[in-house]
Design a protein around this motif. Structure first.
Motif, PDB file in Angstrom:
ATOM      1  N   ALA A  79       0.033   3.750  14.145  1.00  0.00           N
ATOM      2  CA  ALA A  79       1.023   3.055  13.617  1.00  0.00           C
ATOM      3  C   ALA A  79       0.774   1.842  12.731  1.00  0.00           C
ATOM      4  N   ALA A  80       1.535   1.538  11.568  1.00  0.00           N
ATOM      5  CA  ALA A  80       1.325   0.115  10.952  1.00  0.00           C
ATOM      6  C   ALA A  80       2.518  -0.469  11.020  1.00  0.00           C
ATOM      7  N   SER A  81       2.204  -1.901  10.932  1.00  0.00           N
ATOM      8  CA  SER A  81       3.505  -2.819  11.005  1.00  0.00           C
ATOM      9  C   SER A  81       3.110  -3.991  10.159  1.00  0.00           C
ATOM     10  N   GLY A  82       4.119  -4.346   9.484  1.00  0.00           N
ATOM     11  CA  GLY A  82       3.770  -6.005   8.877  1.00  0.00           C
ATOM     12  C   GLY A  82       3.502  -5.910   7.561  1.00  0.00           C
ATOM     13  N   GLY A 106      -2.238  12.257  -1.415  1.00  0.00           N
ATOM     14  CA  GLY A 106      -2.573  13.720  -2.337  1.00  0.00           C
ATOM     15  C   GLY A 106      -4.039  13.867  -2.384  1.00  0.00           C
ATOM     16  N   ASN A 107      -4.868  13.025  -1.881  1.00  0.00           N
ATOM     17  CA  ASN A 107      -6.111  12.935  -1.721  1.00  0.00           C
ATOM     18  C   ASN A 107      -6.833  12.736  -0.353  1.00  0.00           C
ATOM     19  N   THR A 108      -7.743  13.444   0.121  1.00  0.00           N
ATOM     20  CA  THR A 108      -8.363  13.281   1.292  1.00  0.00           C
ATOM     21  C   THR A 108      -9.988  13.332   1.159  1.00  0.00           C
ATOM     22  N   ASN A 109     -10.619  12.838   1.960  1.00  0.00           N
ATOM     23  CA  ASN A 109     -12.023  12.967   2.110  1.00  0.00           C
ATOM     24  C   ASN A 109     -12.520  13.028   3.645  1.00  0.00           C
ATOM     25  N   PHE A 110     -13.698  13.697   3.813  1.00  0.00           N
ATOM     26  CA  PHE A 110     -14.097  13.590   5.273  1.00  0.00           C
ATOM     27  C   PHE A 110     -15.463  13.670   5.190  1.00  0.00           C
ATOM     28  N   ALA A 111     -16.140  13.157   6.229  1.00  0.00           N
ATOM     29  CA  ALA A 111     -17.493  13.204   6.601  1.00  0.00           C
ATOM     30  C   ALA A 111     -17.884  14.664   6.844  1.00  0.00           C
ATOM     31  N   ASP A 112     -19.244  14.898   6.442  1.00  0.00           N
ATOM     32  CA  ASP A 112     -19.592  16.317   6.567  1.00  0.00           C
ATOM     33  C   ASP A 112     -19.687  16.744   7.843  1.00  0.00           C
ATOM     34  N   PHE A 113     -19.646  15.889   8.885  1.00  0.00           N
ATOM     35  CA  PHE A 113     -19.670  16.443  10.182  1.00  0.00           C
ATOM     36  C   PHE A 113     -18.245  16.689  11.057  1.00  0.00           C
ATOM     37  N   VAL A 114     -17.385  16.600  10.239  1.00  0.00           N
ATOM     38  CA  VAL A 114     -16.201  17.087  10.634  1.00  0.00           C
ATOM     39  C   VAL A 114     -15.279  17.865   9.603  1.00  0.00           C
ATOM     40  N   LYS A 115     -15.912  18.184   8.393  1.00  0.00           N
ATOM     41  CA  LYS A 115     -15.063  19.099   7.727  1.00  0.00           C
ATOM     42  C   LYS A 115     -14.898  20.506   8.394  1.00  0.00           C
ATOM     43  N   GLY A 116     -13.582  20.956   8.139  1.00  0.00           N
ATOM     44  CA  GLY A 116     -13.243  22.284   8.549  1.00  0.00           C
ATOM     45  C   GLY A 116     -12.495  21.875  10.109  1.00  0.00           C
ATOM     46  N   ARG A 117     -12.848  20.827  10.974  1.00  0.00           N
ATOM     47  CA  ARG A 117     -12.492  20.515  11.996  1.00  0.00           C
ATOM     48  C   ARG A 117     -11.434  19.522  12.097  1.00  0.00           C
ATOM     49  N   PHE A 118     -11.396  18.777  11.345  1.00  0.00           N
ATOM     50  CA  PHE A 118     -10.312  17.486  11.460  1.00  0.00           C
ATOM     51  C   PHE A 118      -9.526  17.410  10.043  1.00  0.00           C
ATOM     52  N   THR A 119      -8.293  17.133  10.420  1.00  0.00           N
ATOM     53  CA  THR A 119      -7.540  16.819   9.096  1.00  0.00           C
ATOM     54  C   THR A 119      -6.905  15.405   9.224  1.00  0.00           C
ATOM     55  N   ILE A 120      -6.547  14.878   8.209  1.00  0.00           N
ATOM     56  CA  ILE A 120      -6.027  13.523   8.111  1.00  0.00           C
ATOM     57  C   ILE A 120      -4.738  13.801   7.374  1.00  0.00           C
ATOM     58  N   SER A 121      -3.750  13.005   7.927  1.00  0.00           N
ATOM     59  CA  SER A 121      -2.276  13.072   7.361  1.00  0.00           C
ATOM     60  C   SER A 121      -1.752  11.876   7.432  1.00  0.00           C
ATOM     61  N   ARG A 122      -0.747  11.554   6.799  1.00  0.00           N
ATOM     62  CA  ARG A 122       0.135  10.369   7.052  1.00  0.00           C
ATOM     63  C   ARG A 122       1.658  10.488   6.525  1.00  0.00           C
ATOM     64  N   ASP A 123       2.484   9.813   7.147  1.00  0.00           N
ATOM     65  CA  ASP A 123       4.000   9.717   7.043  1.00  0.00           C
ATOM     66  C   ASP A 123       4.426   8.409   6.637  1.00  0.00           C
ATOM     67  N   ASN A 124       4.490   8.102   5.480  1.00  0.00           N
ATOM     68  CA  ASN A 124       4.798   6.699   4.995  1.00  0.00           C
ATOM     69  C   ASN A 124       6.083   6.511   5.450  1.00  0.00           C
ATOM     70  N   ALA A 125       7.289   7.104   5.663  1.00  0.00           N
ATOM     71  CA  ALA A 125       8.418   7.039   6.274  1.00  0.00           C
ATOM     72  C   ALA A 125       8.326   6.314   7.716  1.00  0.00           C
ATOM     73  N   ASN A 171       5.528   5.030   8.870  1.00  0.00           N
ATOM     74  CA  ASN A 171       4.186   3.857   8.646  1.00  0.00           C
ATOM     75  C   ASN A 171       3.097   4.542   9.577  1.00  0.00           C
ATOM     76  N   THR A 172       2.604   5.664   9.642  1.00  0.00           N
ATOM     77  CA  THR A 172       1.877   6.329  10.406  1.00  0.00           C
ATOM     78  C   THR A 172       0.806   7.327   9.933  1.00  0.00           C
ATOM     79  N   VAL A 173      -0.551   7.144  10.261  1.00  0.00           N
ATOM     80  CA  VAL A 173      -1.488   7.916   9.886  1.00  0.00           C
ATOM     81  C   VAL A 173      -1.760   8.706  10.865  1.00  0.00           C
ATOM     82  N   TYR A 174      -2.138  10.121  10.780  1.00  0.00           N
ATOM     83  CA  TYR A 174      -2.860  10.946  11.962  1.00  0.00           C
ATOM     84  C   TYR A 174      -4.075  11.369  11.587  1.00  0.00           C
ATOM     85  N   LEU A 175      -4.917  11.726  12.869  1.00  0.00           N
ATOM     86  CA  LEU A 175      -5.906  12.581  12.758  1.00  0.00           C
ATOM     87  C   LEU A 175      -5.856  13.393  13.771  1.00  0.00           C
TER      88      LEU A 175
END
Length: 120
Positions: free
Chosen positions: A21-24, A54-73, A75-79
């Motif tokens: 969660a981001a603030s400030g 719209g764009n994401t990138n992952f380290a090779d060792f997590v590709k296919g296992r991890f996803t990243i997303s964000r909700d700007n409304a 102010n939070t990013v998820y893994l």
């Protein structure tokens, strides 16, 4: 200010979702990334997401296992971490950057980290 949460102890093959969660500041002005640091090792890149997701990138060792997303409304990013392995054990950090990068040095703001431990 960035506040990471969601870490914990999980068995191999399990899942966890980290939140940051981001603030400030205007959250959507920043590229957001996740990094991790295992004991005795350097901090390494895990995933990054662009300002509006719209764009994401992952380290090779997590590709296919991890996803990243964000909700700007919110102010939070998820893994979302699935199929966790013991080697994923580390402190996970979220970070914010003014421009696209996968290098820790390019990120200006860092959360405090959340511990993820994967048991075998």
């Amino acid at each position: 200010q960035l506040q990471a949460s969601g870490g914990g102890l999980v068995q191999a093959g399990g899942s966890l979702r980290l939140s940051c969660a981001a603030s400030g500041r205007t959250f959507s002005n920043y590229v957001m990334g996740w990094f991790r640091q295992a004991s005795g090792k350097e901090r390494e890149f895990v995933a990054v997401i662009s300002r509006f997701g719209g764009n994401t990138n992952f380290a090779d060792f997590v590709k296919g296992r991890f996803t990243i997303s964000r909700d700007n409304a919110r102010n939070t990013v998820y893994l979302q971490m699935n199929s966790l392995k013991p080697e994923d054990t580390a402190v996970y950090y979220c970070a914010a950057a003014a421009s696209w990068s996968t290098f820790p040095g390019s990120f200006d703001y860092w959360g405090q980290g959340t511990q993820v431990t994967v048991s075998s």
